[in-house]
Design an enzyme around this catalytic site. Structure first.
Site, PDB file in Angstrom:
ATOM      1  N   ARG A 100      -2.617   1.991  28.225  1.00 56.75           N
ATOM      2  CA  ARG A 100      -3.983   2.453  27.963  1.00 56.75           C
ATOM      3  C   ARG A 100      -4.918   1.956  29.053  1.00 56.75           C
ATOM      4  NH1 ARG A 100      -7.950   3.280  23.596  1.00 56.75           N
ATOM      5  NH2 ARG A 100      -9.820   3.725  24.794  1.00 56.75           N
ATOM      6  N   ARG A 109      -6.106   9.775  27.461  1.00 56.08           N
ATOM      7  CA  ARG A 109      -5.478   8.463  27.304  1.00 56.08           C
ATOM      8  C   ARG A 109      -4.048   8.581  26.818  1.00 56.08           C
ATOM      9  NH1 ARG A 109     -10.225   7.383  23.192  1.00 56.08           N
ATOM     10  NH2 ARG A 109     -11.155   7.431  25.211  1.00 56.08           N
ATOM     11  N   ASP A 112      -4.576   5.736  21.902  1.00 51.67           N
ATOM     12  CA  ASP A 112      -5.809   5.205  21.337  1.00 51.67           C
ATOM     13  C   ASP A 112      -5.484   4.845  19.895  1.00 51.67           C
ATOM     14  OD1 ASP A 112      -8.539   4.546  21.039  1.00 51.67           O
ATOM     15  OD2 ASP A 112      -8.973   6.546  20.243  1.00 51.67           O
ATOM     16  N   ASP A 114      -7.366   3.252  16.580  1.00 51.74           N
ATOM     17  CA  ASP A 114      -8.637   2.823  15.989  1.00 51.74           C
ATOM     18  C   ASP A 114      -8.409   2.254  14.602  1.00 51.74           C
ATOM     19  OD1 ASP A 114     -10.287   3.690  18.099  1.00 51.74           O
ATOM     20  OD2 ASP A 114     -10.335   5.731  17.303  1.00 51.74           O
TER      21      ASP A 114
END
Length: 179
Positions: A100, A109, A112, A114
């Protein structure tokens, strides 16, 4: 000298959390799978359920970017004894190990990850905002979340099923492999 009977060990109770995964560079499916494997190997994290894969166009601050590669997205429901900041550190370490780069906000990317929800906690900490600030309007998070928890609710926003009905970004079930 006899130390006496061993003291019982207290088991630390974990907190439920929801993680969202996205990848639009390289072998997207393999990258998400590798991220999940890395999290499964982490002490203090138990991956309890993983959604199917969904494909979505890249979103920018200006809307859909038709020129950017499409994303694969998934959601995992986990149980963790890590606090939110420690969980964020693990997630960032996994992202870094998978290549990343944080050169451009909302850019393409490899991965990712989250933290969407952490036990219903609401926090405006500058390092980790809970729930994730845009999760309530992103079908690419909400739709896979329903795969792992049809009764899910997002703190401050309500039932995920109701939020999906209001989200406008296009989400398609990925016909490729599974996690």
């Amino acid at each position: 000298m006899n130390p006496g009977p061993a003291r019982p060990q207290r088991m630390r109770v974990g907190a439920p959390a929801v993680l969202a995964f996205g990848s639009n560079l390289g072998d997207r499916e393999a990258t998400i799978r590798s991220a999940l494997d890395a999290l499964r190997a982490e002490p203090g994290i138990r991956v309890e359920a993983v959604s199917g894969l969904y494909e979505t166009p890249a979103l920018t601050l200006d809307g859909i970017d038709e020129e950017a590669p499409a994303y694969l997205n998934a959601v995992a429901r986990i149980d963790t004894v890590l606090d939110p900041l420690a969980l964020l550190a693990v997630v960032n370490r996994v992202e870094d190990a998978l290549g990343r780069l944080r050169a451009e906000r909302w850019g393409d990317r490899t991965i990712d990850i989250d933290i969407v929800d952490y036990d219903g906690m609401v926090s405006d900490d500058e390092r980790v905002t809970l729930p994730h600030p845009r999760a309530h309007e992103r079908a690419f998070v909400l739709v896979p979340w329903l795969d792992v928890d049809p009764e899910a609710a997002l703190a401050g926003h309500g039932r995920v099923a109701d939020l999906v009905a209001r989200a406008s970004d296009p989400v398609t079930r990925y016909a490729g492999g599974t996690l």
